[in-house]
Design an enzyme around this catalytic site. Sequence first.
Site, short mmCIF file in Angstrom:
data_model
loop_
_atom_site.label_atom_id
_atom_site.label_comp_id
_atom_site.label_asym_id
_atom_site.label_seq_id
_atom_site.Cartn_x
_atom_site.Cartn_y
_atom_site.Cartn_z
N ASP A 134 0.83 -1.21 0.00
CA ASP A 134 0.00 0.00 0.00
C ASP A 134 0.87 1.25 0.00
O ASP A 134 0.59 2.22 -0.70
CB ASP A 134 -0.94 0.00 1.22
CG ASP A 134 -1.67 1.34 1.32
OD1 ASP A 134 -2.42 1.65 0.39
OD2 ASP A 134 -1.44 2.07 2.30
N ARG A 167 0.28 6.29 -6.83
CA ARG A 167 -1.04 6.88 -7.13
C ARG A 167 -1.00 8.39 -7.01
O ARG A 167 -1.59 9.12 -7.81
CB ARG A 167 -2.10 6.31 -6.18
CG ARG A 167 -2.49 4.88 -6.50
CD ARG A 167 -3.27 4.25 -5.36
NE ARG A 167 -4.49 4.97 -5.04
CZ ARG A 167 -5.06 4.96 -3.83
NH1 ARG A 167 -4.53 4.29 -2.83
NH2 ARG A 167 -6.16 5.62 -3.62
N SER A 184 -6.83 0.22 0.21
CA SER A 184 -5.70 0.84 0.89
C SER A 184 -5.99 0.98 2.40
O SER A 184 -5.20 0.58 3.26
CB SER A 184 -5.45 2.22 0.25
OG SER A 184 -4.66 3.04 1.07
N LYS A 222 -4.58 -1.77 5.74
CA LYS A 222 -3.80 -1.33 6.91
C LYS A 222 -4.52 -1.71 8.21
O LYS A 222 -3.88 -2.08 9.20
CB LYS A 222 -3.57 0.18 6.84
CG LYS A 222 -2.50 0.53 5.81
CD LYS A 222 -2.30 2.01 5.67
CE LYS A 222 -3.47 2.66 4.98
NZ LYS A 222 -3.20 3.77 4.10
N1 URA Z 1 -6.32 7.06 2.98
C1 URA Z 1 -5.63 5.92 2.75
O1 URA Z 1 -5.08 5.33 3.67
N2 URA Z 1 -5.57 5.46 1.49
C2 URA Z 1 -6.16 6.07 0.44
O2 URA Z 1 -6.08 5.58 -0.67
C3 URA Z 1 -6.88 7.26 0.70
C4 URA Z 1 -6.96 7.72 1.99
#
Ligand code: URA
Length: 436
Positions: free
Chosen positions: A161, A168, A183, A187
């Site tokens: 990520d 990104r 994403s 986490k």
């Molecule tokens: N927060 C995140 O952790 N990932 C994203 O892609 C957007 C906001």
Amino acid sequence: MRMVDLIQKKRSGQRLNEAEIDYVIQGYTKGEIPDYQMSALLMAICFQGMDDQETSDLTMAMVRSGDTIDLSAIRGIKVDKHSTGGVGDKVSLIVAPIVASLGVPVAKMSGRGLGHTGGTVDKLESIPGFNVQLSNGQFIDAVNSIGMAIVSQTGNLAPADKKIYALRDVTGTVDSIPLIASSIMSKKIASGANAIVLDVKVGSGAFMKTVDEARKLAETMTRIGKALNRRTVAIITDMDQPLGREIGNAGEVRESLDVLRGRGDKDLSEVSITVASYMALLGGVSASLEEARTAVIGAIESGRALETFKQFVASQGGNSAIVDDPSLLPAASVSAKVKATADGYVSKIEAEAIGVAAMLLGAGRATKEDEIDYAAGITLHKKIGDRVSAGDVLCIMHTNRSDTAEAERLILKAYELKDTAPEPAKLIHEIVEGDR
Ligand code: URA
């Protein structure tokens, strides 16, 4: 398997299967797939989307790209909370001690701020002595003894990520719902959550500008939660103005203490109480939402939540005297007023511009390497719906820097004044409860 075939498959609107997604994610994490191919695939996902199965597979592939935290040594249901990012968003600092005082263990890994958004870890580090780097053993012991701990995210949680997010950011592929949802959820799952409460921000200061988009993101994340066996609730909350009155690290800790004393602003208190109530519900300490809300309010009114915050600060090496005497928190050498240049009602406060202004005053980082000035920030004196006359103080800038002109220009531009009073701002737009 060849990456070029997978790019073409997605580009033509077909779905990728679990093995294909895993090949991409593990290959990219190890550096075997180059940035240019990954960028092409991300752009294809932006245009073609992903279905629920693909989004769950992507989430789990990112979880597998690195370490996962084992929280099984902590008793109880571990409920995590995540915000999609806002300005003045200090809700984690408030809800964690509330629910911990009710018996929901909070073992939280948080991030740092970048650009116009703040990070919980930076806010905590504004407390003199506070340590956000605990060993796994210390982390688990702290949660088992006082009910909560908040540490900085470790380097190897969902590394895919981290790498993909950076790509990104520079390839125009941030605002894709499956990419954002996977994403965030990767986490949370890698950091060991059993249940998750999501605060999905909507408005000018958020990724999602409309309630429809926010709902789609919320539904996607709650469906991923269901597919992966994590109870998940998403609360869609307003970010058409910063949350509360303080933006900046020490100021946000001070304001969190106000809420924990029952003296916070209505918007911040209400979002915090709602998030905490769902955490108490998902954590199994309350049988219904009403019961949870009563318990949350009770934890504030009785002072138990504030006492837990004090123990938490002490257990992570911070000066817990700041709880009774917030003037011990860092203070800036300059306090400069920003005054209205016209009469009217405040109809909007561009949260992102206020976040950038706070960063220019020293409260945030323009690049990852920048040092933060914990004392710097902004206190809002006028919010949406307030009537102002030319010359009234809109807000106060706190800084140790000599040049405040650009921050002041941004703040004045962020405040939109209209001749008539706006409709009261809706604070909590919707709640998306994933199936249980
Ligand atoms: N927060 C995140 O952790 N990932 C994203 O892609 C957007 C906001």
